[in-house]
Design an enzyme around this catalytic site. Structure first.
Site, PDB file in Angstrom:
ATOM      1  N   PRO A  91       0.817  -1.220   0.000  1.00  0.00           N
ATOM      2  CA  PRO A  91       0.000   0.000   0.000  1.00  0.00           C
ATOM      3  C   PRO A  91       0.853   1.273   0.000  1.00  0.00           C
ATOM      4  O   PRO A  91       0.357   2.348  -0.316  1.00  0.00           O
ATOM      5  CB  PRO A  91      -0.825  -0.095   1.283  1.00  0.00           C
ATOM      6  CG  PRO A  91      -0.511  -1.383   1.921  1.00  0.00           C
ATOM      7  CD  PRO A  91       0.563  -2.083   1.152  1.00  0.00           C
ATOM      8  N   GLU A 118       0.736  -8.471   8.687  1.00  0.00           N
ATOM      9  CA  GLU A 118       1.098  -7.164   9.243  1.00  0.00           C
ATOM     10  C   GLU A 118       2.228  -6.469   8.500  1.00  0.00           C
ATOM     11  O   GLU A 118       2.569  -5.348   8.812  1.00  0.00           O
ATOM     12  CB  GLU A 118       1.464  -7.310  10.717  1.00  0.00           C
ATOM     13  CG  GLU A 118       0.263  -7.260  11.650  1.00  0.00           C
ATOM     14  CD  GLU A 118      -0.559  -8.534  11.617  1.00  0.00           C
ATOM     15  OE1 GLU A 118      -0.031  -9.577  11.193  1.00  0.00           O
ATOM     16  OE2 GLU A 118      -1.734  -8.476  12.004  1.00  0.00           O
ATOM     17  N   ARG A 155      -3.910  -8.472 -20.791  1.00  0.00           N
ATOM     18  CA  ARG A 155      -4.884  -8.133 -21.842  1.00  0.00           C
ATOM     19  C   ARG A 155      -4.329  -7.131 -22.848  1.00  0.00           C
ATOM     20  O   ARG A 155      -4.917  -6.952 -23.921  1.00  0.00           O
ATOM     21  CB  ARG A 155      -6.205  -7.652 -21.234  1.00  0.00           C
ATOM     22  CG  ARG A 155      -6.096  -6.388 -20.446  1.00  0.00           C
ATOM     23  CD  ARG A 155      -7.385  -6.069 -19.733  1.00  0.00           C
ATOM     24  NE  ARG A 155      -8.450  -5.661 -20.634  1.00  0.00           N
ATOM     25  CZ  ARG A 155      -8.437  -4.516 -21.312  1.00  0.00           C
ATOM     26  NH1 ARG A 155      -7.428  -3.680 -21.189  1.00  0.00           N
ATOM     27  NH2 ARG A 155      -9.445  -4.202 -22.105  1.00  0.00           N
ATOM     28  N   ASP A 170     -10.311   1.003 -25.395  1.00  0.00           N
ATOM     29  CA  ASP A 170     -10.713   0.979 -23.999  1.00  0.00           C
ATOM     30  C   ASP A 170     -10.814   2.328 -23.344  1.00  0.00           C
ATOM     31  O   ASP A 170     -10.173   3.278 -23.728  1.00  0.00           O
ATOM     32  CB  ASP A 170      -9.672   0.230 -23.173  1.00  0.00           C
ATOM     33  CG  ASP A 170      -9.872  -1.237 -23.288  1.00  0.00           C
ATOM     34  OD1 ASP A 170     -10.887  -1.636 -23.847  1.00  0.00           O
ATOM     35  OD2 ASP A 170      -8.992  -1.952 -22.809  1.00  0.00           O
TER      36      ASP A 170
HETATM   37  N1  ADE Z   1      -1.097  -5.009  -0.082  1.00  0.00           N
HETATM   38  C1  ADE Z   1      -2.076  -4.676   0.780  1.00  0.00           C
HETATM   39  N2  ADE Z   1      -2.803  -3.657   0.326  1.00  0.00           N
HETATM   40  C2  ADE Z   1      -2.283  -3.323  -0.904  1.00  0.00           C
HETATM   41  C3  ADE Z   1      -2.603  -2.358  -1.883  1.00  0.00           C
HETATM   42  N3  ADE Z   1      -3.614  -1.487  -1.724  1.00  0.00           N
HETATM   43  N4  ADE Z   1      -1.854  -2.314  -3.001  1.00  0.00           N
HETATM   44  C4  ADE Z   1      -0.821  -3.170  -3.165  1.00  0.00           C
HETATM   45  N5  ADE Z   1      -0.470  -4.100  -2.279  1.00  0.00           N
HETATM   46  C5  ADE Z   1      -1.185  -4.181  -1.151  1.00  0.00           C
END
Ligand code: ADE
Length: 220
Positions: A91, A118, A155, A170
């Site tokens: 994230p 975690e 794709r 697209d």
């Molecule tokens: N791992 C956990 N959440 C994630 C996300 N939003 N993007 C990429 N990897 C992740």
């Protein structure tokens, strides 16, 4: 083009990889996708892959040795001419967009590393080329993000979509235009009708209408 996905949960990927477009693309040799079980690179007789954080705190972190050994092993299995790009799904990574997908579709080998639970030991970041996030929300692991990357890149590969529709039409293909609305039978559904122009058989007018509709959907 080849993907190698390093994960503690190979079963999470088997469904999506064996259905529909991805299955067809693999069967036709347009993309090669291998799934590598991180557990096989676990440490000691217990094949340990995670451990408690130094300094205390909740949860378990992926240990660096299994992940880095898995990356290095995967690289060593490729042909010398193949340049492997290592991507960590997290994230905290750069936002994934259609432009990223297009860029990745030009690579010969992509190693996707799925984090889990975690988190992971910070030193793992030093062994990857790119960190990617698929959005500002937190999933339980990198498997779903890895599938989003594999699907959206595959794709775009030549021959995968085939038929009359191509990736060029697209949404997002030109960065901002969204697709025109589409309809199929029946032409009356719960009081809503298909626009007359689409029933007219006049392909010039249909093209013009579609372009105008697509422009109207342009964002921002
Ligand atoms: N791992 C956990 N959440 C994630 C996300 N939003 N993007 C990429 N990897 C992740």
């Amino acid at each position: 083009m080849k993907f190698s996905i390093i994960t503690l949960f190979p079963d999470m990927l088997s469904g999506p990889l064996e259905i529909s477009m991805l299955k067809k693309a693999r069967d036709n040799g347009l993309v090669d996708i291998e799934v590598i079980n991180l557990r096989e690179f676990g440490v000691g007789s217990g094949k340990q892959v995670d451990d408690t954080p130094y300094g205390g705190g909740d949860g378990m972190l992926l240990k660096p040795e299994p992940v880095v050994n898995a990356i290095e092993h995967t690289k060593s299995q490729q042909q010398a001419t193949d340049n492997s790009m290592v991507i960590l799904l997290t994230p905290q990574g750069d936002s994934y967009t259609q432009a990223t997908a297009r860029q990745l579709s030009g690579e010969s080998h992509i190693i996707l590393v799925c984090g889990h639970y975690e988190g992971f030991d910070e030193r793992i970041r030093a062994f990857v080329d790119w960190q990617i996030s698929i959005g500002d929300y937190v999933l339980t692991g990198g498997e779903i993000p890895a599938m989003a990357v594999v699907d959206s890149v595959t794709r775009l590969l030549p021959g995968v979509l085939g038929g009359e529709r191509s990736a060029v039409d697209d949404s997002f293909a030109d960065g901002e235009t969204l697709e025109y609305p589409q309809y199929t039978r029946p032409n009356q559904f719960r009081g809503m009708e298909v626009p007359d122009v689409l029933l007219s058989g006049n392909h010039g007018e249909i093209d013009q209408w579609r372009q105008a509709q697509a422009r109207q959907r342009r964002r921002g």
